[in-house]
Write an enzyme that holds these catalytic residues in place. Structure first.
Site, mmCIF file in Angstrom:
data_model
loop_
_atom_site.group_PDB
_atom_site.id
_atom_site.type_symbol
_atom_site.label_atom_id
_atom_site.label_comp_id
_atom_site.label_asym_id
_atom_site.label_seq_id
_atom_site.Cartn_x
_atom_site.Cartn_y
_atom_site.Cartn_z
ATOM 1 C CB SER A 144 21.635 33.814 22.507
ATOM 2 O OG SER A 144 22.636 33.258 21.873
ATOM 3 C CG ASP A 303 22.544 33.456 17.232
ATOM 4 O OD1 ASP A 303 23.366 34.048 16.770
ATOM 5 O OD2 ASP A 303 22.748 33.262 18.503
ATOM 6 C CG ASP A 305 23.106 37.367 19.768
ATOM 7 O OD1 ASP A 305 22.766 36.027 19.410
ATOM 8 O OD2 ASP A 305 24.010 37.313 20.660
ATOM 9 C CG ASP A 307 26.219 35.094 19.716
ATOM 10 O OD1 ASP A 307 25.236 34.134 19.259
ATOM 11 O OD2 ASP A 307 26.452 34.979 21.018
#
Length: 573
Positions: A144, A303, A305, A307
């Protein structure tokens, strides 16, 4: 097994790659102890840790062990589950591709099909892929928004949400039963691709996801008139957002989008930022620089990834204001409900969902539109469970879900936080306020004036290693057993213990909570301020959440400062 025995086991493995052996041999005693004293645990969203040698680190052996456990879980569900397979995606971090393809090879050794992306893709696209291909599970290799030293491994259920508690507990059991991660078998990669056990995904799946994104924006005519030339700066912070966000914005009609090109390069070292965390204003430095050059109205950052999304808005003096996750959530909720009300499409059984540590401002907004707010435990899988419940019962229609940690979901074709969806809707909201001669900052002010001045603060304290875990437990025990009766000279009106599943009011009356058990304590004060304490599920942290409401923003912020000081004093006693 002691940590010393674990170290010897690793050193005597003939399969240990040179890079891990050299790292292990160079460790001092304290580092070895931290790396081997325990196994990396599954938390609210899988496991996450430092990259490196050790059972308490993330590496090919820990990933193989986790995937072997997942394979056994899939096998327990029968042959049909094995044929449905597992979707796998990964971000731009060190070893992410290796971890993803090794996971596929472990699954293939069990005869379990997998769908693996050809290159990095966002977490929300992985969630979509699980659902679209009817996979029995999903794996997302990501840490993340953590710094470059970290990587992680998140497991998804067949609904596309993070694996729910029952299956997660079963998976943990299977993983713990694997005594020797060095013995986990891998199928040959080439043979598995040739046989169809491993299918490589790419543009065809991107196109399907982008097609679903066409329904995110509520008012295309508004975008055509006020959004087309609105100046937006977007940065993917060296991550997966570059794969889709630029295309999604163009598809929606936002034509004046500037990309921070130096941060559009996938870089596992995140070399232009100290940490690729869009919650932090420091991550916006280059976006702000470009924003000033092009006179941008709004800055957006995702960020690694993709999400989570961060938002900054230009103020009257030309500076940029970094919005909090709760403020972004309030803006989105207000706009969704108002736009649907104006269009006559707001259902009578509209529902929103948020985590128990997110702002009550959005609850007040929901109630003002006749919508119902559902509070769930931290972890987006609990919001995904609510969506599934709504669809199965038909009692409510999902409109929006969020967590204060910058995670939002508008349309449930994904069942996790989706920063690509949020980017599109925040851009539309900025266009809406622009149509009124206002900015997002003005929008926040309007919401405060209507619903009250809400302020929130999240404090994360890192406590690593064996000593850190003990200190976190000590702090939780202290609050659970000996919490003061008041904070900021205001009585505690309600104490919620989500581990014991009790809600105790100021008179000592106890009611049963209905959530699954979780190690969280929440204290609501007589003036509707509250604070909560919880250990992070995936990181060596304990988190304190403080929320207040006042007649002015400065009054609310003063309350936060007072409560924070008293928490620090209590913890330090």
């Amino acid at each position: 097994m002691t940590y010393q025995e674990n170290v010897e086991k690793w050193l005597h493995s003939t399969d240990l790659p040179d890079y891990l052996r050299q790292e292990l041999e160079a460790m001092d005693k304290k580092t070895k102890e931290d790396a081997f004293y325990t196994n990396l645990e599954f938390g609210t969203a899988g496991m996450r840790g430092y990259i490196g040698a050790g059972t308490n680190r993330i590496n090919i052996y820990v990933v193989r062990q986790a995937t072997e456990g997942l394979a056994k879980l899939v096998e327990s569900k029968g042959e049909e589950a094995k044929k449905r397979g597992v979707a796998i995606a990964y971000d731009s971090r060190h070893f992410s591709p290796e971890f993803a393809f090794e996971s596929a090879q472990v699954l293939a050794a069990h005869g379990i099909k997998s769908y693996v992306f050809e290159s990095l893709r966002p977490t929300p696209e992985l969630s979509f892929t699980v659902r679209h291909y009817g996979a029995i599970a999903g794996i997302m290799v990501t840490a993340s928004h953590n710094p470059k030293e970290f990587n992680g491994y998140k497991v998804y259920g067949e609904d596309g949400g993070q694996m729910p508690p029952a299956d997660a507990d079963a998976l943990t059991g299977y993983i713990r039963a694997i005594e020797d991660p060095f013995a986990v078998q891998l199928a040959d990669l080439g043979e598995s691709k040739a046989s169809g056990l491993i299918t490589i995904l790419g543009e065809e799946t991107d196109a399907l996801y982008l097609e679903e994104l066409k329904d995110i924006n509520i008012n295309p005519e508004l975008i055509k008139e006020f959004g087309r030339d609105m100046k937006i700066v977007y940065t993917p912070l060296h991550g997966t957002g570059e794969m889709l966000a630029r295309r999604a914005l163009a598809q929606a009609g936002f034509e004046s989008v500037q990309i921070v090109e130096s941060q559009a390069v996938a870089d596992p070292n995140f070399s232009t930022v100290a940490s690729p965390n869009p919650e932090s204003q420091a991550a916006f430095a280059l976006a702000e620089e470009l924003g000033r050059q092009v006179d941008a109205d709004v800055l957006l950052a995702t960020d690694p990834d993709a999400d989570r999304v961060g938002v900054e808005v230009r103020q009257a003096d030309g500076s940029y204001w970094n919005l909090s996750g709760n403020q972004i959530g309030a803006l989105i909720a207000k706009y969704i409900l108002e736009a649907h009300k104006q269009a006559g499409t707001l259902p009578k059984n509209a529902a929103l969902a948020k985590s128990i540590v997110s702002t009550e401002l959005v609850t007040k907004i929901a109630e003002s539109y006749g919508a119902t707010m559902f509070n769930v435990l931290t972890g987006f899988k609990f919001i995904a469970e609510k969506i599934q419940e709504f669809e199965e019962t038909g009692n409510y229609i999902y409109m929006f879900g969020f967590e204060e940690s910058f995670g939002y979901l508008i349309k449930p074709f994904v069942r996790d936080k989706d920063a690509i969806q949020a980017v599109l809707l925040v851009a539309e909201i900025a266009a809406y306020y622009r149509s009124r001669g206002l900015t997002l900052a003005d929008g926040i002010d309007e919401i405060f004036k209507e619903y009250g001045y809400f302020a929130e603060k999240t404090i994360s304290v890192i406590l690593s290693g064996m000593d850190g875990a003990a200190e976190i437990k000590k702090i939780m025990d202290k609050f659970r057993d000996n919490a003061p009766s008041q904070f900021n000279s205001t009585a505690i009106a309600l104490t919620e213990d989500f581990q014991e599943l009790t809600a105790t009011d100021g008179q000592g009356h106890v009611e049963k909570l209905t959530t699954p058990p979780s190690n969280v304590l929440k204290y609501t004060l007589a003036d509707d301020s509250w604070f909560a304490v919880r250990p992070s599920g995936t990181e060596p942290k304990i988190k304190f959440y403080i929320a207040t409401v006042g007649e002015t923003l400065s009054e609310a912020e003063e309350k936060i400062a007072n409560i924070e000081a008293e928490i620090n004093a209590f913890v330090g006693q």
